[in-house]
Design a protein around this motif. Structure first.
Motif, mmCIF file in Angstrom:
data_model
loop_
_atom_site.group_PDB
_atom_site.id
_atom_site.type_symbol
_atom_site.label_atom_id
_atom_site.label_comp_id
_atom_site.label_asym_id
_atom_site.label_seq_id
_atom_site.Cartn_x
_atom_site.Cartn_y
_atom_site.Cartn_z
ATOM 1 N N PRO A 26 0.818 -1.222 0.000
ATOM 2 C CA PRO A 26 0.000 0.000 0.000
ATOM 3 C C PRO A 26 0.849 1.269 0.000
ATOM 4 C CG PRO A 26 -0.180 -1.148 2.122
ATOM 5 C CD PRO A 26 0.576 -2.044 1.202
ATOM 6 N N ALA A 27 2.015 1.199 0.672
ATOM 7 C CA ALA A 27 2.870 2.384 0.717
ATOM 8 C C ALA A 27 3.455 2.668 -0.666
ATOM 9 C CB ALA A 27 3.985 2.182 1.734
ATOM 10 N N GLY A 29 8.582 0.969 0.629
ATOM 11 C CA GLY A 29 7.596 0.903 -0.459
ATOM 12 C C GLY A 29 7.247 2.286 -0.968
ATOM 13 N N PHE A 30 7.065 3.229 -0.045
ATOM 14 C CA PHE A 30 6.719 4.606 -0.412
ATOM 15 C C PHE A 30 7.835 5.209 -1.267
ATOM 16 C CE2 PHE A 30 6.677 9.182 0.621
ATOM 17 C CZ PHE A 30 5.361 9.509 0.359
ATOM 18 N N THR A 43 -0.460 11.809 3.507
ATOM 19 C CA THR A 43 -0.929 10.628 2.775
ATOM 20 C C THR A 43 -0.282 9.387 3.400
ATOM 21 O OG1 THR A 43 -1.110 9.591 0.592
ATOM 22 C CG2 THR A 43 0.901 10.853 1.009
ATOM 23 N N GLY A 44 -0.352 8.254 2.691
ATOM 24 C CA GLY A 44 0.333 7.055 3.175
ATOM 25 C C GLY A 44 -0.481 5.803 2.976
ATOM 26 N N ARG A 74 -5.846 11.677 1.457
ATOM 27 C CA ARG A 74 -5.806 10.638 0.417
ATOM 28 C C ARG A 74 -4.807 9.559 0.806
ATOM 29 N NH1 ARG A 74 -6.114 13.293 -5.613
ATOM 30 N NH2 ARG A 74 -8.193 14.194 -5.347
ATOM 31 N N THR A 75 -5.216 8.323 0.683
ATOM 32 C CA THR A 75 -4.334 7.193 1.012
ATOM 33 C C THR A 75 -4.518 6.085 -0.027
ATOM 34 O OG1 THR A 75 -6.052 6.211 2.395
ATOM 35 C CG2 THR A 75 -4.437 7.598 3.527
ATOM 36 N N ALA A 76 -3.669 5.077 0.050
ATOM 37 C CA ALA A 76 -3.788 3.919 -0.851
ATOM 38 C C ALA A 76 -4.010 2.663 -0.011
ATOM 39 C CB ALA A 76 -2.516 3.759 -1.679
ATOM 40 N N LEU A 77 -4.990 1.854 -0.405
ATOM 41 C CA LEU A 77 -5.271 0.610 0.315
ATOM 42 C C LEU A 77 -6.057 -0.328 -0.604
ATOM 43 C CD1 LEU A 77 -4.578 -0.305 3.248
ATOM 44 C CD2 LEU A 77 -6.952 0.114 3.845
ATOM 45 N N HIS A 78 -6.052 -1.608 -0.220
ATOM 46 C CA HIS A 78 -6.753 -2.608 -1.039
ATOM 47 C C HIS A 78 -8.220 -2.719 -0.667
ATOM 48 C CE1 HIS A 78 -4.712 -4.115 2.465
ATOM 49 N NE2 HIS A 78 -5.560 -5.114 2.544
#
Ligand code: BEZ
Length: 401
Positions: free
Chosen positions: A162-163, A194-195, A262-263, A283-287
């Motif tokens: 996700p990062a 990962g970021f 973010t993150g 805003r973030t990223a995830l499954h």
């Protein structure tokens, strides 16, 4: 195979049949006791039920129980018996706790855990005993990397994934300089990597990583440094109670409107009620995210809410999918867990019909999945795009024997 096999019988079967590790020396004189079809499959739930990740452990547990009930209380024709253990998110206690489940409670399967350090403390025990492990959250890369094994599965993510999505999205959006802030333990370190990969592959630079020890929340001195770093965005990894506090403190420090935060999406997952307006716009990223309007997801969410009076979150989804993966394995062998190779092959090849969307597992047994770009709007993590599509973890060092 990393399973230890004595004359064709796995050590796990041996321990179960003989009543403990002390019996190993007397193996030649001992009859092998095969579990009868009607015997329950013993599932150890090694999860945090106290501390900053308690709610995560609870939601995983509720969702596992829900899947079992949907299946009429049986998987592959076998009833299921749960043995619950609070791991307290304490890595130091993890080997002993895992041993307790394997040797004293004689579980057939362990579903656990949330904290990456605890997962790493479980790995040696399950590798040595051959006990089937399904991880419903902890993202430690080595579990499906250097220490991957046929009996180790994960239905969640690796910390890197996700990062990577969050960093990639910033790069795509034209951000040139960013910082990262996190707890100083495996999950935070791997998320920072990962970021960095996602950002730097897309034209940006990670200028600094700031850390506090897990599970501390005294990040005021770090927040005070951020304006002087000259960054356009701040990535992060925090979860549970710590994430609630961090998002509030970021706003209170006057940073929210100056330098977007973010993150990895755990930052705002299952936390929005407590974070209130401090989370709006993040805003973030995830499954997983809100507004995935598939029938599968809506049915899952309604059932989870009705059962628990809680909105479902990613932790509930991962727990539900851990139980779905176990079901896929047990159904393939008609509940006969001694057919280990067939069961493992069925699990490795399964397509999981998850509320997040269907996913398969990589050769290292980690989900290959989309990472959604989410924005907090009206108290929800609204999906507004895809930050990384069909993303697989690099699985560095995995040699599946
Ligand atoms: C971890 O330690 O791997 C972790 C904990 C909470 C949320 C996500 C990851």
């Amino acid at each position: 195979m990393h399973r230890i096999v004595y004359k064709g019988v796995s050590r796990r079967s041996l321990l179960r049949g003989a009543g403990g590790a002390a019996a190993l020396g007397a193996f030649s004189a001992m009859p092998f006791v095969k579990a009868r079809a009607a015997d329950p499959v013993k599932v150890g739930l090694m999860l945090p039920y106290s501390g900053t990740f308690a709610k995560l452990g609870e939601n995983i547990t509720f969702a596992i129980e829900m899947l079992l009930e949907e299946k009429g209380g049986m998987l592959g024709g076998r009833p299921i018996e749960f043995v619950r253990l609070d791991d307290e998110s304490d890595p130091a206690k993890a080997p002993e706790n895992t041993n307790r489940l394997v040797s004293r409670d004689e579980v057939d399967v362990i579903i656990g855990t949330v904290h990456s350090g605890v997962l790493m403390g479980m790995i040696q025990v399950v590798r040595d005993s051959g006990t089937l492990l399904i991880c419903p959250n902890a993202g430690a890369g080595a579990a499906t990397g250097k220490f991957c094994a046929p009996n180790i599965f994960r239905t969640s993510f690796s910390n890197w994934q996700p990062a990577y999505g969050a960093g990639r999205q910033l790069g795509v959006d034209g951000v040139k300089k960013a910082a990262f802030i996190t707890w100083d333990y495996a999950a935070g370190q791997e998320a920072a990597e990962g970021f960095k990969s996602g950002l730097e592959e897309h034209g940006g630079t990670l200028v600094q990583t700031l850390t506090v020890p897990f599970p501390e929340t005294n990040w005021q001195a770090l927040l005070a440094q951020i304006p002087s770093l000259g960054v356009e965005a701040v990535g992060s990894f925090f979860a549970g109670g710590g994430a609630v506090q961090f998002v509030k403190d970021y706003q209170a420090a006057g940073l929210k409107d100056q330098i977007p935060l973010t993150g990895s999406g755990f930052l705002t997952e299952g936390t929005l009620g407590a974070q209130g307006d401090a989370a709006t716009g993040i805003r973030t990223a995830l499954h997983y995210g809100d507004g995935i309007e598939t029938e599968r997801n809506m049915t899952f969410r309604e059932a989870f809410l009705a059962r628990t009076e809680r909105e479902a979150d990613v932790y509930a989804v991962q727990g539900y999918d851990a139980a779905q993966l176990l079901a896929a394995g047990l159904e393939a062998v008609g509940g006969d867990m001694d057919a280990e190779d067939e069961m493992i092959a069925a699990m490795a090849g399964a397509t999981i019909d998850s509320p997040r969307g269907q996913f398969t597992l990589s050769a290292a047994h980690n989900p290959v999945q989309d990472f959604y770009l989410r924005e907090v709007q009206d108290g929800m993590n609204k999906v507004i795009g895809i930050a990384a599509e069909k993303l697989s973890d690099p699985a560095t060092g995995c040699e599946m024997g």
